[in-house]
Write a protein that holds these residues in place. Structure first.
Motif, PDB file in Angstrom:
ATOM      1  N   ILE A  29       0.864  -1.184   0.000  1.00  0.00           N
ATOM      2  CA  ILE A  29       0.000   0.000   0.000  1.00  0.00           C
ATOM      3  C   ILE A  29       0.901   1.235   0.000  1.00  0.00           C
ATOM      4  O   ILE A  29       2.013   1.202   0.543  1.00  0.00           O
ATOM      5  N   SER A  30       0.439   2.304  -0.630  1.00  0.00           N
ATOM      6  CA  SER A  30       1.207   3.549  -0.644  1.00  0.00           C
ATOM      7  C   SER A  30       0.965   4.328   0.635  1.00  0.00           C
ATOM      8  O   SER A  30      -0.041   4.140   1.325  1.00  0.00           O
ATOM      9  N   ASP A  31       1.902   5.228   0.958  1.00  0.00           N
ATOM     10  CA  ASP A  31       1.706   6.108   2.111  1.00  0.00           C
ATOM     11  C   ASP A  31       0.417   6.909   1.957  1.00  0.00           C
ATOM     12  O   ASP A  31      -0.310   7.127   2.930  1.00  0.00           O
ATOM     13  N   GLU A  32       0.129   7.358   0.741  1.00  0.00           N
ATOM     14  CA  GLU A  32      -1.040   8.199   0.495  1.00  0.00           C
ATOM     15  C   GLU A  32      -2.335   7.441   0.765  1.00  0.00           C
ATOM     16  O   GLU A  32      -3.260   7.967   1.407  1.00  0.00           O
ATOM     17  N   GLU A  33      -2.409   6.208   0.292  1.00  0.00           N
ATOM     18  CA  GLU A  33      -3.611   5.412   0.505  1.00  0.00           C
ATOM     19  C   GLU A  33      -3.757   5.027   1.971  1.00  0.00           C
ATOM     20  O   GLU A  33      -4.865   5.039   2.530  1.00  0.00           O
ATOM     21  N   ALA A  34      -2.639   4.702   2.601  1.00  0.00           N
ATOM     22  CA  ALA A  34      -2.684   4.371   4.024  1.00  0.00           C
ATOM     23  C   ALA A  34      -3.213   5.557   4.828  1.00  0.00           C
ATOM     24  O   ALA A  34      -4.075   5.393   5.708  1.00  0.00           O
ATOM     25  N   LEU A  35      -2.714   6.746   4.535  1.00  0.00           N
ATOM     26  CA  LEU A  35      -3.162   7.932   5.261  1.00  0.00           C
ATOM     27  C   LEU A  35      -4.646   8.192   5.021  1.00  0.00           C
ATOM     28  O   LEU A  35      -5.382   8.539   5.954  1.00  0.00           O
ATOM     29  N   ARG A  36      -5.103   8.032   3.793  1.00  0.00           N
ATOM     30  CA  ARG A  36      -6.524   8.255   3.494  1.00  0.00           C
ATOM     31  C   ARG A  36      -7.400   7.349   4.351  1.00  0.00           C
ATOM     32  O   ARG A  36      -8.394   7.788   4.938  1.00  0.00           O
ATOM     33  N   ARG A  37      -7.030   6.077   4.443  1.00  0.00           N
ATOM     34  CA  ARG A  37      -7.822   5.127   5.229  1.00  0.00           C
ATOM     35  C   ARG A  37      -7.754   5.442   6.720  1.00  0.00           C
ATOM     36  O   ARG A  37      -8.756   5.343   7.434  1.00  0.00           O
ATOM     37  N   ILE A  38      -6.570   5.797   7.182  1.00  0.00           N
ATOM     38  CA  ILE A  38      -6.387   6.106   8.606  1.00  0.00           C
ATOM     39  C   ILE A  38      -7.201   7.334   8.992  1.00  0.00           C
ATOM     40  O   ILE A  38      -7.911   7.334  10.016  1.00  0.00           O
ATOM     41  N   GLN A  39      -7.113   8.386   8.200  1.00  0.00           N
ATOM     42  CA  GLN A  39      -7.847   9.616   8.517  1.00  0.00           C
ATOM     43  C   GLN A  39      -9.347   9.395   8.494  1.00  0.00           C
ATOM     44  O   GLN A  39     -10.086  10.025   9.265  1.00  0.00           O
ATOM     45  N   ALA A  40      -9.808   8.484   7.655  1.00  0.00           N
ATOM     46  CA  ALA A  40     -11.252   8.219   7.575  1.00  0.00           C
ATOM     47  C   ALA A  40     -11.788   7.635   8.878  1.00  0.00           C
ATOM     48  O   ALA A  40     -12.986   7.764   9.168  1.00  0.00           O
ATOM     49  N   ARG A  41     -10.927   7.031   9.672  1.00  0.00           N
ATOM     50  CA  ARG A  41     -11.363   6.454  10.950  1.00  0.00           C
ATOM     51  C   ARG A  41     -11.301   7.462  12.091  1.00  0.00           C
ATOM     52  O   ARG A  41     -11.756   7.169  13.197  1.00  0.00           O
ATOM     53  N   LEU A  42     -10.715   8.604  11.837  1.00  0.00           N
ATOM     54  CA  LEU A  42     -10.547   9.607  12.883  1.00  0.00           C
ATOM     55  C   LEU A  42     -11.581  10.714  12.743  1.00  0.00           C
ATOM     56  O   LEU A  42     -12.073  10.987  11.639  1.00  0.00           O
ATOM     57  N   PRO A  43     -11.915  11.393  13.851  1.00  0.00           N
ATOM     58  CA  PRO A  43     -12.855  12.517  13.759  1.00  0.00           C
ATOM     59  C   PRO A  43     -12.253  13.664  12.956  1.00  0.00           C
ATOM     60  O   PRO A  43     -11.030  13.834  12.894  1.00  0.00           O
ATOM     61  N   GLN A  44     -13.106  14.443  12.339  1.00  0.00           N
ATOM     62  CA  GLN A  44     -12.658  15.623  11.589  1.00  0.00           C
ATOM     63  C   GLN A  44     -11.873  16.555  12.511  1.00  0.00           C
ATOM     64  O   GLN A  44     -12.161  16.660  13.708  1.00  0.00           O
ATOM     65  N   GLY A  45     -10.872  17.228  11.957  1.00  0.00           N
ATOM     66  CA  GLY A  45     -10.164  18.229  12.744  1.00  0.00           C
ATOM     67  C   GLY A  45      -8.731  17.868  13.053  1.00  0.00           C
ATOM     68  O   GLY A  45      -8.040  17.229  12.248  1.00  0.00           O
ATOM     69  N   HIS A  46      -8.289  18.244  14.251  1.00  0.00           N
ATOM     70  CA  HIS A  46      -6.881  18.167  14.605  1.00  0.00           C
ATOM     71  C   HIS A  46      -6.324  16.750  14.579  1.00  0.00           C
ATOM     72  O   HIS A  46      -5.151  16.536  14.210  1.00  0.00           O
ATOM     73  N   ALA A  47      -7.117  15.766  14.973  1.00  0.00           N
ATOM     74  CA  ALA A  47      -6.625  14.387  15.014  1.00  0.00           C
ATOM     75  C   ALA A  47      -6.174  13.928  13.637  1.00  0.00           C
ATOM     76  O   ALA A  47      -5.162  13.223  13.502  1.00  0.00           O
ATOM     77  N   ARG A  48      -6.890  14.321  12.599  1.00  0.00           N
ATOM     78  CA  ARG A  48      -6.514  13.916  11.238  1.00  0.00           C
ATOM     79  C   ARG A  48      -5.197  14.582  10.819  1.00  0.00           C
ATOM     80  O   ARG A  48      -4.377  13.956  10.146  1.00  0.00           O
ATOM     81  N   GLU A  49      -5.024  15.829  11.209  1.00  0.00           N
ATOM     82  CA  GLU A  49      -3.762  16.504  10.899  1.00  0.00           C
ATOM     83  C   GLU A  49      -2.609  15.872  11.680  1.00  0.00           C
ATOM     84  O   GLU A  49      -1.498  15.704  11.146  1.00  0.00           O
ATOM     85  N   ALA A  50      -2.853  15.499  12.927  1.00  0.00           N
ATOM     86  CA  ALA A  50      -1.821  14.832  13.718  1.00  0.00           C
ATOM     87  C   ALA A  50      -1.427  13.503  13.075  1.00  0.00           C
ATOM     88  O   ALA A  50      -0.248  13.143  13.039  1.00  0.00           O
ATOM     89  N   ALA A  51      -2.408  12.789  12.547  1.00  0.00           N
ATOM     90  CA  ALA A  51      -2.119  11.525  11.860  1.00  0.00           C
ATOM     91  C   ALA A  51      -1.254  11.763  10.631  1.00  0.00           C
ATOM     92  O   ALA A  51      -0.308  11.006  10.360  1.00  0.00           O
ATOM     93  N   ARG A  52      -1.557  12.814   9.895  1.00  0.00           N
ATOM     94  CA  ARG A  52      -0.754  13.132   8.712  1.00  0.00           C
ATOM     95  C   ARG A  52       0.694  13.417   9.094  1.00  0.00           C
ATOM     96  O   ARG A  52       1.641  12.927   8.455  1.00  0.00           O
ATOM     97  N   LEU A  53       0.879  14.192  10.145  1.00  0.00           N
ATOM     98  CA  LEU A  53       2.229  14.538  10.586  1.00  0.00           C
ATOM     99  C   LEU A  53       2.972  13.296  11.105  1.00  0.00           C
ATOM    100  O   LEU A  53       4.177  13.144  10.880  1.00  0.00           O
ATOM    101  N   CYS A  54       2.249  12.422  11.782  1.00  0.00           N
ATOM    102  CA  CYS A  54       2.870  11.168  12.231  1.00  0.00           C
ATOM    103  C   CYS A  54       3.343  10.345  11.040  1.00  0.00           C
ATOM    104  O   CYS A  54       4.452   9.788  11.056  1.00  0.00           O
ATOM    105  N   MET A  55       2.519  10.250  10.025  1.00  0.00           N
ATOM    106  CA  MET A  55       2.885   9.480   8.839  1.00  0.00           C
ATOM    107  C   MET A  55       4.114  10.063   8.150  1.00  0.00           C
ATOM    108  O   MET A  55       4.969   9.335   7.649  1.00  0.00           O
TER     109      MET A  55
END
Length: 206
Positions: free
Chosen positions: A53-79
């Motif tokens: 899986i690509s980093d981009e696809e992994a991030l898309r799936r991960i963010q979809a499980r998180l609430p809108q807002g800061h948590a999704r940005e934190a996930a992006r930065l972690c990735m």
């Protein structure tokens, strides 16, 4: 006769703690736990190590499980930055590998790790310039303890399993190696002196 020492990476050459990255970017401890689970304790993280899986696809799936807002940005930065936070050298390991190299051992790395580390591992792993060969799971789309992973190691570097000795922190990975003809030692307790003793005994074998 053992000629080659094969090292795992996480909790052998470097310590690993995903919460270091999650804590760096999350707003508080509750969000840290949420993001850490979503990113690092996830099917996508395993798929990244498998190289399927690509980093981009992994991030898309991960963010979809998180609430809108800061948590999704934190996930992006972690990735994007996890490798800058999650790993730090095991004390004494760089000196040990240097000593082993001076004694004439060939050194190899065999680790379950994502493609990203192919580009940055030299900045992360102590003494990596001493190693004669490096294999990450994502390169070959399989993982320890699958037998295919060890076979890729032997074939890529033209190694005989019976001439190799594997150091890993997971008993299942050692078992998998033994099933492929490569003996090993489980470094789960992190006791450097015990490891040195095991390697000294290896050196004295005929």
């Amino acid at each position: 006769m053992i000629r080659n020492l094969v090292f795992d990476m996480g909790n052998v050459l470097v310590y690993y703690d995903s919460r270091r990255a999650s804590r760096a970017f999350a707003a508080d401890e509750a969000e840290m736990e949420l993001v850490n689970t979503a990113v690092f304790i996830s099917p996508e993280w395993i798929m990244l190590d498998m190289g399927v899986i690509s980093d981009e696809e992994a991030l898309r799936r991960i963010q979809a499980r998180l609430p809108q807002g800061h948590a999704r940005e934190a996930a992006r930065l972690c990735m994007e930055h996890w490798h800058e936070y999650c790993m730090w050298p095991v004390p004494g390991m760089e000196e040990l590998t240097a000593s082993l190299k001076e004694q004439g051992w060939k050194l190899y790395l065999c680790s379950n790790a994502a493609i990203r580390l192919v580009d940055c591992y030299r900045d992360v792993i102590p003494g990596i310039g001493l190693f004669d060969g490096i294999l990450f799971s994502a390169e070959v789309k399989c993982m320890k303890p699958q037998k295919e992973m060890y076979r890729h190691l032997f074939e890529r570097f033209h190694l005989k399993p019976e001439e190799c000795f594997f150091i890993d922190d997971q008993p299942l990975n050692i078992q998998g190696a033994r099933e492929c003809g490569m003996d090993g030692y489980c470094f789960a307790d992190g006791d450097m002196e015990k490891l040195k003793g095991v390697l000294e005994e290896l050196r004295e074998r005929p």
